[in-house]
Design an enzyme around this catalytic site. Structure first.
Site, PDB file in Angstrom:
ATOM      1  CE1 TYR A  73       0.704   1.764   4.220  1.00 37.49           C
ATOM      2  CE2 TYR A  73       1.131  -0.599   4.387  1.00 37.49           C
ATOM      3  CZ  TYR A  73       1.272   0.687   4.890  1.00 37.49           C
ATOM      4  OH  TYR A  73       1.982   0.900   6.049  1.00 37.49           O
ATOM      5  CG  PHE A  83       0.365   9.277   5.422  1.00 37.89           C
ATOM      6  CD1 PHE A  83       0.201   8.036   6.044  1.00 37.89           C
ATOM      7  CD2 PHE A  83      -0.682   9.770   4.653  1.00 37.89           C
ATOM      8  CE1 PHE A  83      -0.967   7.319   5.905  1.00 37.89           C
ATOM      9  CE2 PHE A  83      -1.861   9.049   4.515  1.00 37.89           C
ATOM     10  CZ  PHE A  83      -2.006   7.818   5.138  1.00 37.89           C
ATOM     11  CG  ASP A  84       3.123   3.988   6.177  1.00 33.09           C
ATOM     12  OD1 ASP A  84       4.320   3.730   5.971  1.00 33.09           O
ATOM     13  OD2 ASP A  84       2.381   3.256   6.862  1.00 33.09           O
ATOM     14  CB  ILE A 103      -8.078   2.673   9.883  1.00 30.84           C
ATOM     15  CG1 ILE A 103      -7.602   2.380   8.454  1.00 30.84           C
ATOM     16  CG2 ILE A 103      -7.017   3.410  10.676  1.00 30.84           C
ATOM     17  CD1 ILE A 103      -7.316   3.634   7.634  1.00 30.84           C
ATOM     18  CE1 TYR A 129      -4.198   5.712  12.037  1.00 28.36           C
ATOM     19  CE2 TYR A 129      -4.425   6.535   9.795  1.00 28.36           C
ATOM     20  CZ  TYR A 129      -3.902   5.619  10.682  1.00 28.36           C
ATOM     21  OH  TYR A 129      -3.085   4.604  10.244  1.00 28.36           O
ATOM     22  CG  PHE A 146      -4.915   4.042   2.458  1.00 31.45           C
ATOM     23  CD1 PHE A 146      -3.636   3.887   2.992  1.00 31.45           C
ATOM     24  CD2 PHE A 146      -5.900   4.625   3.242  1.00 31.45           C
ATOM     25  CE1 PHE A 146      -3.350   4.299   4.279  1.00 31.45           C
ATOM     26  CE2 PHE A 146      -5.621   5.035   4.538  1.00 31.45           C
ATOM     27  CZ  PHE A 146      -4.344   4.874   5.059  1.00 31.45           C
TER      28      PHE A 146
END
Length: 467
Positions: A73, A83-84, A103, A129, A146
């Site tokens: 992902y 961010f990731d 999540i 979040y 995502f």
């Protein structure tokens, strides 16, 4: 579905999502794309998670609740800032689906995917979040993007040996499960090789399903299920009908079977802490008798469930009167001895040692425990330890002919292993010697060659000097 070792070898090379740069550069273009192409996949259709499929996956099952899923992902804010990314880490991410480990958007999104599928998910804050965010990378009340690829998934393994695998079709209610001894009401549908061989409603006591022809694997899964749950259980032969098969259902030896199980209702048995000592002492002989019945039928796993029940009831009990203390001791001795014999039949020698040691801690001269521990040591090729136990048996009972035979067998095995070791080491030392001789020969040859070259060069220089 791949096996564990094959799944572990999957790398990050099969996905190039980092090369698929998002076409959007701001929140408006993202929102418009999802409004045009996105599908609302939230159960209550509040557009909390919208999905755009980038690449369709393989035909077949989707992951179910409880499945272990493996994904790559990349996560971004609406601004497009990453961010990731599991791709950057070059390591897949895995989790159990529908268990609240990630999540909400992920549980919903990945459950909608097929293996090999790549999709983009737009997630509202309440599915991500929330109002707190995940500082410092994710601000409060952030909608997130995502890009996800579902690499693989597999059912939840309920046993260490992978013999019972569960896949949940319908999640159950509440937080309680049937316990050992509970009465359960289930609907079963069994299939083997794509053929339905039974479909019925049945009631049984957990730990005693053999009495109504329900396989061990279904029995063992009960303690993991919730009321109303419907799941598929993939059973290896050990937990199904074993080497003998099931003539009634035309199932041959060593066959894998699948059971679809719906837990309609159950009544829990009393937990150990809910029973007083007198009740445990009254029930234990009946449980022992049930275990012995299973043992004589060759149902060693079912027998162990019964004997282990006695241990769980009494191992922490002390007793008030001398009679109670003696009764507890006797029942525990018998339970551990019978457990050791079951494990011996199943060739689980470490468990044999464990149970025999518990008996010997209570009764250092227990003939059966010493003999069975010796057998376990012999099977593990621990001959000196086995000899010690068999000799101890003869101290307790000099007329034990089986112990005499075991001592003779151990001594013969020790001689055979000693001779084998001698041959191995002799060959090893011979190979070392041959290797050293070869190295020395090569060294002498190099030295000789170097010396010859040096002598030739000196002669050449002298001839030049003379001229």
């Amino acid at each position: 579905m791949r096996g564990r070792s094959e799944r572990a070898s999957l790398g990050s090379g099969s996905i190039e999502m980092n090369a698929q740069k998002s076409e959007f550069t701001d929140g408006k273009s993202i929102t418009s794309l999802f409004a045009k192409e996105g599908t609302d996949i939230t159960p209550n259709k509040d557009k909390g998670v919208c999905k755009v499929v980038r690449r369709h996956g393989e035909e077949g099952d989707r992951p179910m609740i409880g499945d272990r899923v493996f994904v790559h992902y990349t996560g971004k804010l609406l601004s497009g800032k990453k961010f990731d990314s599991s791709i950057d880490r070059k390591e897949m991410f895995s989790f159990n689906l529908g268990k609240g480990q990630v999540i909400k958007a992920w549980d919903i999104g990945v459950m909608s995917m097929r293996k090999g599928e790549i999709c983009t998910l737009l997630c509202k804050p309440e599915y991500a979040y929330g109002s707190t965010g995940n500082p410092p990378k994710i601000p409060p009340n952030s909608s997130l993007i995502f890009e996800v690829e579902l690499m693989d998934f597999c059912g939840e393994e309920l046993t260490d040996d992978g013999g019972i695998v569960r896949r949940i079709k319908v999640k159950g209610e509440g937080y309680t499960n049937p316990n050992d001894g509970a009465t359960v009401h289930v609907h079963l549908q069994g299939t083997c090789g794509g053929r339905v061989f039974e479909s019925r409603d049945v009631r049984f006591t957990v730990g005693e399903s053999e009495d109504v022809g329900v396989p061990l694997g279904v029995d063992r899964a009960m303690e993991k299920m919730q009321r109303g749950e419907c799941c598929q259980l993939y059973l290896k032969p050990k937990y199904a009908f074993g080497a003998e098969g099931k003539y009634k259902y035309d199932i041959g030896p060593n066959a894998d079977v699948i059971y679809e199980v719906t837990l309609k209702d159950f009544v829990k048995a009393k937990e150990s802490w809910e029973m007083d000592l007198n009740e445990k002492l009254e029930q234990s002989p009946l449980v022992k008798q049930k275990g012995t019945q299973y043992f004589k039928m060759g149902r060693y796993h079912q027998a162990m469930i019964q004997y282990q029940r006695i241990v769980s009831w009494l191992e922490m009990e002390c007793g008030v009167t001398e009679g109670q203390q003696q009764a507890i001791r006797n029942l525990l001795l018998v339970a551990h001895l019978n457990l050791s014999l079951c494990h011996l039949r199943l060739r689980e020698y470490s468990h044999v040692l464990e149970n025999c040691n518990k008996v010997i801690d209570m009764d250092g001269d227990n003939e059966k425990a010493l003999y069975r521990r010796g057998e376990a040591h012999r099977h593990r090729n621990e001959f000196s330890l086995a000899l010690r136990d068999f000799r101890h048996v003869l101290q307790v009972n000099p007329s034990n002919r089986a112990a005499h035979s075991q001592i003779t067998l151990c001594q013969r095995k020790m001689r055979e292993h000693h001779e084998q070791d001698k041959r191995i080491y002799a060959n090893m030392f011979q190979r070392f010697a041959e290797h050293d001789a070869k190295v020395a020969k090569l060294k002498r040859r190099r030295d000789s060659s170097t010396s010859s070259d040096f002598s030739s060069k000196r002669k050449h220089r002298r001839s030049q000097d003379c001229s």
